[in-house]
Design a protein around this motif. Sequence first.
Motif, PDB file in Angstrom:
ATOM      1  N   ASP A  17       0.534  -1.152   0.098  1.00 14.21           N
ATOM      2  CA  ASP A  17       0.377   0.067  -0.250  1.00 14.21           C
ATOM      3  C   ASP A  17       0.724   1.542   0.172  1.00 14.21           C
ATOM      4  N   TYR A  18       1.042   1.628  -1.051  1.00 15.59           N
ATOM      5  CA  TYR A  18       1.542   3.267  -1.685  1.00 15.59           C
ATOM      6  C   TYR A  18       0.707   4.312  -1.767  1.00 15.59           C
ATOM      7  N   PHE A  19      -0.493   3.959  -1.537  1.00 16.29           N
ATOM      8  CA  PHE A  19      -1.517   4.975  -1.946  1.00 16.29           C
ATOM      9  C   PHE A  19      -2.481   6.179  -1.049  1.00 16.29           C
ATOM     10  N   SER A  20      -2.531   4.935   0.379  1.00 14.79           N
ATOM     11  CA  SER A  20      -3.771   5.184   1.540  1.00 14.79           C
ATOM     12  C   SER A  20      -3.864   6.457   2.230  1.00 14.79           C
ATOM     13  N   ASP A  21      -2.339   6.657   2.255  1.00 15.45           N
ATOM     14  CA  ASP A  21      -1.649   8.356   3.257  1.00 15.45           C
ATOM     15  C   ASP A  21      -1.672   9.693   1.843  1.00 15.45           C
ATOM     16  N   PHE A  22      -2.389   8.903   0.810  1.00 18.33           N
ATOM     17  CA  PHE A  22      -2.640  10.157  -0.450  1.00 18.33           C
ATOM     18  C   PHE A  22      -4.688  10.271   0.039  1.00 18.33           C
ATOM     19  N   LYS A  23      -5.288   9.079   0.048  1.00 21.41           N
ATOM     20  CA  LYS A  23      -6.357   9.076  -0.165  1.00 21.41           C
ATOM     21  C   LYS A  23      -6.760   9.947   0.585  1.00 21.41           C
ATOM     22  N   LEU A  24      -6.239  10.231   1.657  1.00 22.18           N
ATOM     23  CA  LEU A  24      -6.787  11.532   2.780  1.00 22.18           C
ATOM     24  C   LEU A  24      -6.692  12.702   1.736  1.00 22.18           C
ATOM     25  N   GLU A  28      -5.927  10.544  -6.911  1.00 23.13           N
ATOM     26  CA  GLU A  28      -6.076   9.581  -7.396  1.00 23.13           C
ATOM     27  C   GLU A  28      -4.869   8.696  -7.027  1.00 23.13           C
ATOM     28  N   GLY A  29      -5.077   7.115  -7.098  1.00 27.84           N
ATOM     29  CA  GLY A  29      -4.055   6.068  -6.876  1.00 27.84           C
ATOM     30  C   GLY A  29      -4.353   5.205  -8.002  1.00 27.84           C
ATOM     31  N   ILE A  30      -3.395   4.404  -8.241  1.00 31.10           N
ATOM     32  CA  ILE A  30      -3.202   3.292  -8.972  1.00 31.10           C
ATOM     33  C   ILE A  30      -3.575   1.414  -8.368  1.00 31.10           C
ATOM     34  N   ARG A  31      -4.254   0.120  -8.815  1.00 28.04           N
ATOM     35  CA  ARG A  31      -3.849  -0.686  -8.306  1.00 28.04           C
ATOM     36  C   ARG A  31      -3.744  -1.318  -9.433  1.00 28.04           C
ATOM     37  N   PHE A  32      -2.958  -2.419  -9.070  1.00 22.95           N
ATOM     38  CA  PHE A  32      -2.301  -3.596  -9.798  1.00 22.95           C
ATOM     39  C   PHE A  32      -3.413  -4.689  -8.981  1.00 22.95           C
ATOM     40  N   TYR A  33      -4.358  -6.117  -9.999  1.00 27.70           N
ATOM     41  CA  TYR A  33      -4.429  -7.075  -8.702  1.00 27.70           C
ATOM     42  C   TYR A  33      -4.328  -8.072  -9.833  1.00 27.70           C
ATOM     43  N   ALA A  34      -3.915  -9.024  -8.810  1.00 27.65           N
ATOM     44  CA  ALA A  34      -3.324 -10.407  -8.813  1.00 27.65           C
ATOM     45  C   ALA A  34      -3.845 -11.571  -8.095  1.00 27.65           C
ATOM     46  N   ASN A  35      -3.839 -11.982  -9.254  1.00 26.91           N
ATOM     47  CA  ASN A  35      -4.989 -13.334  -9.050  1.00 26.91           C
ATOM     48  C   ASN A  35      -4.898 -14.607  -9.317  1.00 26.91           C
ATOM     49  N   SER A  36      -5.363 -16.211  -8.889  1.00 22.20           N
ATOM     50  CA  SER A  36      -5.066 -17.181 -10.011  1.00 22.20           C
ATOM     51  C   SER A  36      -6.012 -17.300 -10.517  1.00 22.20           C
ATOM     52  N   LYS A  37      -5.477 -17.911 -12.068  1.00 21.97           N
ATOM     53  CA  LYS A  37      -6.426 -18.165 -12.757  1.00 21.97           C
ATOM     54  C   LYS A  37      -7.707 -18.805 -12.794  1.00 21.97           C
ATOM     55  N   ASP A  38      -7.210 -19.560 -11.739  1.00 24.43           N
ATOM     56  CA  ASP A  38      -8.485 -20.459 -11.799  1.00 24.43           C
ATOM     57  C   ASP A  38      -9.861 -19.809 -10.692  1.00 24.43           C
ATOM     58  N   PHE A  69      -2.321  -4.538  -5.216  1.00 23.69           N
ATOM     59  CA  PHE A  69      -0.477  -3.207  -4.907  1.00 23.69           C
ATOM     60  C   PHE A  69      -1.043  -2.042  -5.291  1.00 23.69           C
ATOM     61  N   SER A  70      -1.142  -0.953  -4.430  1.00 28.08           N
ATOM     62  CA  SER A  70      -2.085   0.192  -4.609  1.00 28.08           C
ATOM     63  C   SER A  70      -0.550   1.208  -5.009  1.00 28.08           C
ATOM     64  N   ARG A 166      -4.294  -7.495 -13.050  1.00 28.48           N
ATOM     65  CA  ARG A 166      -4.745  -6.605 -13.753  1.00 28.48           C
ATOM     66  C   ARG A 166      -4.654  -4.882 -13.588  1.00 28.48           C
ATOM     67  N   ILE A 167      -4.864  -3.923 -13.840  1.00 28.57           N
ATOM     68  CA  ILE A 167      -4.785  -2.670 -13.530  1.00 28.57           C
ATOM     69  C   ILE A 167      -5.909  -1.612 -14.117  1.00 28.57           C
ATOM     70  N   CYS A 168      -6.054  -0.783 -12.749  1.00 29.11           N
ATOM     71  CA  CYS A 168      -7.162  -0.042 -12.631  1.00 29.11           C
ATOM     72  C   CYS A 168      -7.177   1.284 -11.687  1.00 29.11           C
ATOM     73  N   ARG A 169      -7.575   2.234 -12.024  1.00 23.80           N
ATOM     74  CA  ARG A 169      -8.046   3.368 -11.166  1.00 23.80           C
ATOM     75  C   ARG A 169      -8.611   3.427  -9.775  1.00 23.80           C
ATOM     76  N   ASN A 170      -7.583   3.357  -8.674  1.00 22.27           N
ATOM     77  CA  ASN A 170      -8.324   3.211  -7.344  1.00 22.27           C
ATOM     78  C   ASN A 170      -9.234   4.557  -6.561  1.00 22.27           C
TER      79      ASN A 170
END
Length: 170
Positions: A17-24, A28-38, A69-70, A166-170
């Motif tokens: 988390d390199y975002f929550s301090d800035f959310k206050l 804006e933030g960016i988030r990478f999501y990782a998940n098992s392919k199943d 990862f944010s 995956r990547i998206c805006r937070n």
Amino acid sequence: MGKANNRSKEILKLNLDYFSDFKLLYEEGIRFYANSKDIVFKLNIKKDVFSNVVEIIQTSQGENDIYFFSLWNGYFSVIMTDLTDSHIYSDLPAFIKNWNEGKGWDWDDDAELIDEYDLDWLIITIKEILPKYKNGVYDKLENHFKCFSDLVIFLEFVKNNNFELRICRN
């Protein structure tokens, strides 16, 4: 369940988390999501009916074997600028071009899948430019270095576990 628990222990040692301090500060933030392919990936989206503001909700790391990862948009902009400046634009991964052109994941409230080739490219390329954040031009930006170092470890975790990214805006 044991394999997922081992993954969880491995990745949760990292600062994700390199975002929550800035959310206050309403940044804006960016988030990478990782998940098992199943695992079927779906964003938990909450949309305010009155203001039309969209909020992405993910309650905890490892929930449904999904990790994220944010990072603050300021960190992301710095590294994306370095990546785009040091490569031929047509050779860049689609998600970077979409960010640069303000379309796709950067515009929609959706997460864009990053393929394995682009994941490898991202890991290699960030590793190549990482030293300048530690010893070079950006030596005063220690938080940038920590964020980008942890991002590389997260991306390697994705690759080593054969996860989707995956990547998206937070």
